[in-house]
Scaffold this active site. Structure first.
Site, mmCIF file in Angstrom:
data_model
loop_
_atom_site.group_PDB
_atom_site.id
_atom_site.type_symbol
_atom_site.label_atom_id
_atom_site.label_comp_id
_atom_site.label_asym_id
_atom_site.label_seq_id
_atom_site.Cartn_x
_atom_site.Cartn_y
_atom_site.Cartn_z
ATOM 1 N N SER A 6 -2.888 77.980 60.044
ATOM 2 C CA SER A 6 -4.111 77.892 59.245
ATOM 3 C C SER A 6 -5.250 77.389 60.117
ATOM 4 O O SER A 6 -5.030 76.866 61.217
ATOM 5 C CB SER A 6 -3.884 76.913 58.087
ATOM 6 N N TYR A 23 -0.946 69.335 53.840
ATOM 7 C CA TYR A 23 -1.129 70.710 54.311
ATOM 8 C C TYR A 23 -1.354 70.741 55.824
ATOM 9 O O TYR A 23 -0.766 71.554 56.544
ATOM 10 C CB TYR A 23 -2.309 71.342 53.578
#
Length: 277
Positions: A145, A158
């Site tokens: 990401s 995350y």
């Protein structure tokens, strides 16, 4: 390694029922790749599989798997080997999000996210590794990401998982050099449902967290997943070790390397300016 050719090769894609996974599935179907599609969403998986068959994929199998259950995925690898003869490309795409600060997030939710976003990537790769090593020119794609490059507040869980995917991918690439290619992908701003479907850290009594997620999706997640899929396919073809998607993600990547201890202050000031406009 030679360029990766997709026609007639078997591609395993996790999180294939929606978002980048679904877009990748359809792109690879047009390239006449065999497909083993993995997701917990059985209905969405069948819908994407049907589209892939219509587009010309020679062989499509679906595998309903909940990646949060901690399984070693040896049964999945065995099923793919029996149906397709083995995997040539593994795309670890499935992922989830979690809303809240580290103080707010429970360890149960933290572990849930880590199991799907990081441990499942490791377990699935381990399960398929013997097949990949036995197939000349095999390749692995791990979806990290933008938050595997920078670490914003309220995203501790995350970020931890996506930095883990980045490190795992880089070390694995060095180990498998000349035998299996490895690409780590850092998407930024892809229009998927990950923000609106994020697990909330507490009761959203007034709907504020859901509204914030919807606004974030509208403002920040703008690139169609189909465009991201094209870039990922091109990166695999070219055996690129690393792919950063979107201009904003590339700028953030450079900023984090130039000012590793101060980059978030710079980013936050820019975000504050936008909110004032």
């Amino acid at each position: 390694m030679e360029r990766f050719a997709f026609a007639g090769r078997t591609c395993v894609i996790t999180g294939a029922a929606s978002g980048i996974g679904a877009a990748l599935t359809l792109d690879l179907a047009r390239r006449r790749a065999g497909l083993a599609l993995v997701d917990r969403d059985a209905e969405g998986l069948e819908r994407v599989a049907a589209l892939a068959r219509e587009l010309g994929a020679p062989e499509v199998s679906t595998h309903v798997v909940d990646l949060s259950d901690g399984g070693d995925r040896l049964d999945l690898a065995a099923a793919v080997a029996e149906r397709h003869g083995g995997a040539d490309l593994l795309v670890n795409n499935a992922g989830v999000a979690l809303s809240g600060t580290f103080e707010q997030v429970s360890m149960k939710d933290f572990d849930w996210l880590m199991e799907i976003n990081l441990h499942a990537v490791v377990r699935t790769t381990k399960a398929f590794l013997p097949q990949l090593l036995s197939r000349p020119g095999a390749h692995v794609v791990n979806i990290s990401s933008l938050f595997g490059l920078i670490a914003p507040p309220t995203q501790v869980a995350y970020v931890t998982s996506k930095y883990g995917v980045r490190g795992f991918s880089e070390a694995l690439r060095h180990e498998l050099a000349g035998k299996v290619g490895v690409t780590v992908v850092h998407p930024g701003g892809i229009r998927t449902n990950i923000a609106t479907s994020a697990r909330l850290s507490g009761p959203d009594v007034d709907g504020k967290q859901a509204a914030q997620a919807a606004e974030f999706t509208r403002r920040a997640l703008t690139l169609p997943p189909e465009e991201a899929a094209k870039l990922i396919v091109a990166a695999v073809q070219a055996r690129k070790p690393r792919l950063v998607i979107t201009r904003a993600a590339k700028l953030a990547d450079v900023l984090a390397r130039v000012a590793p201890g101060r980059y978030w202050n710079v980013i936050q000031r820019q975000l504050d300016k936008r909110d004032l406009m």
